[in-house]
Enzyme design. Structure first.
Site, PDB file in Angstrom:
ATOM      1  N   HIS A 155       0.826  -1.210   0.000  1.00  0.00           N
ATOM      2  CA  HIS A 155       0.000   0.000   0.000  1.00  0.00           C
ATOM      3  C   HIS A 155       0.862   1.263   0.000  1.00  0.00           C
ATOM      4  O   HIS A 155       2.023   1.248   0.429  1.00  0.00           O
ATOM      5  CB  HIS A 155      -0.930   0.010   1.222  1.00  0.00           C
TER       6      HIS A 155
ATOM      7  N   GLU B 264      -2.280  -6.932   7.464  1.00  0.00           N
ATOM      8  CA  GLU B 264      -0.995  -6.878   8.169  1.00  0.00           C
ATOM      9  C   GLU B 264      -1.063  -7.754   9.408  1.00  0.00           C
ATOM     10  O   GLU B 264      -2.141  -8.104   9.888  1.00  0.00           O
ATOM     11  CB  GLU B 264      -0.715  -5.406   8.544  1.00  0.00           C
TER      12      GLU B 264
END
Length: 217
Positions: free
Chosen positions: A14, A87
């Site tokens: 990202h 994550e």
């Protein structure tokens, strides 16, 4: 399609968030891209506009899905969301600056930095995962997408820790070894999967992002 065609995976981290910029640990906390991250997402999308993809998938956290949507708009693909691509959950570390973690949780911080892959994290808003639990989750998710789309081309947008796991799997690195490779915001990282095995094609493409990029912290 025959199974002898490798499945192609373009794995993307990202774009930047305000917390990346100030070295604050995000984990499962849901932080939007900052202005620079939005710029990176647009630059990334433009750089991949002429590549062929069959499937676009992202973590369910905003920083990944916002990056993926920028790409989806350009390549004209719907976005699949997969929470397994999140994550790692850092429990009580989440939301803290790295300097604060070391001060507040010296023992757990030392185990984390020392690559104790089964160490438990202090409790927080979310239940922490050991590195091994996280690794197993991520590898299962990415290989699952490859298995469901044999011979196709996948763009997967996720997080620094996810990229680290896939890199380790492809190179056969032990989970205990230090991370001595960079994981950059909005970087393009290319792999193939054949017979359930990941192979690294290229790592850390960021020329599309000039000016500066931040390493994962």
């Amino acid at each position: 399609m025959h199974n002898d065609t490798p499945t192609r995976i373009v794995l993307i981290r990202h774009g930047e968030t305000a917390w990346n910029a100030e070295r604050r640990l995000q984990g499962h906390l849901d932080i939007d891209l900052n202005e620079e991250g939005q710029r990176q997402a647009r630059a990334l999308a433009a750089s991949l506009a002429n590549e062929h993809f069959d499937v676009l998938v992202s973590s369910d956290l905003a920083r990944a899905s916002q990056t993926a949507k920028a790409l989806g708009d350009v390549i004209g693909l719907p976005l699949y969301i997969d929470g397994r691509l999140r994550e790692r959950c850092y429990g009580g570390f989440e939301g803290l600056l790295y300097a604060d973690i070391a001060e507040r949780f010296p023992k757990e911080f030392a185990a984390w930095q020392g690559r104790d892959v089964d160490a438990q994290l202090p409790p927080g808003q979310n239940r922490g995962e050991s590195f091994r639990e996280f690794y197993d989750r991520v590898i299962g998710a990415v290989l699952g997408w490859a298995e469901d789309n044999p011979g196709k081309s996948l763009a997967i947008v996720a997080h620094g820790g996810v990229l680290e796991c896939i890199y380790r799997a492809a190179l056969g690195l032990s989970l205990e070894t230090p991370r001595d490779f960079k994981v950059l915001n909005a970087s393009v990282n290319r792999f193939t999967v054949q017979g359930g095995k990941l192979e690294l094609v290229s790592w850390g493409e960021v020329a599309h992002l000039q000016p500066a990029v931040l390493d994962d912290i």
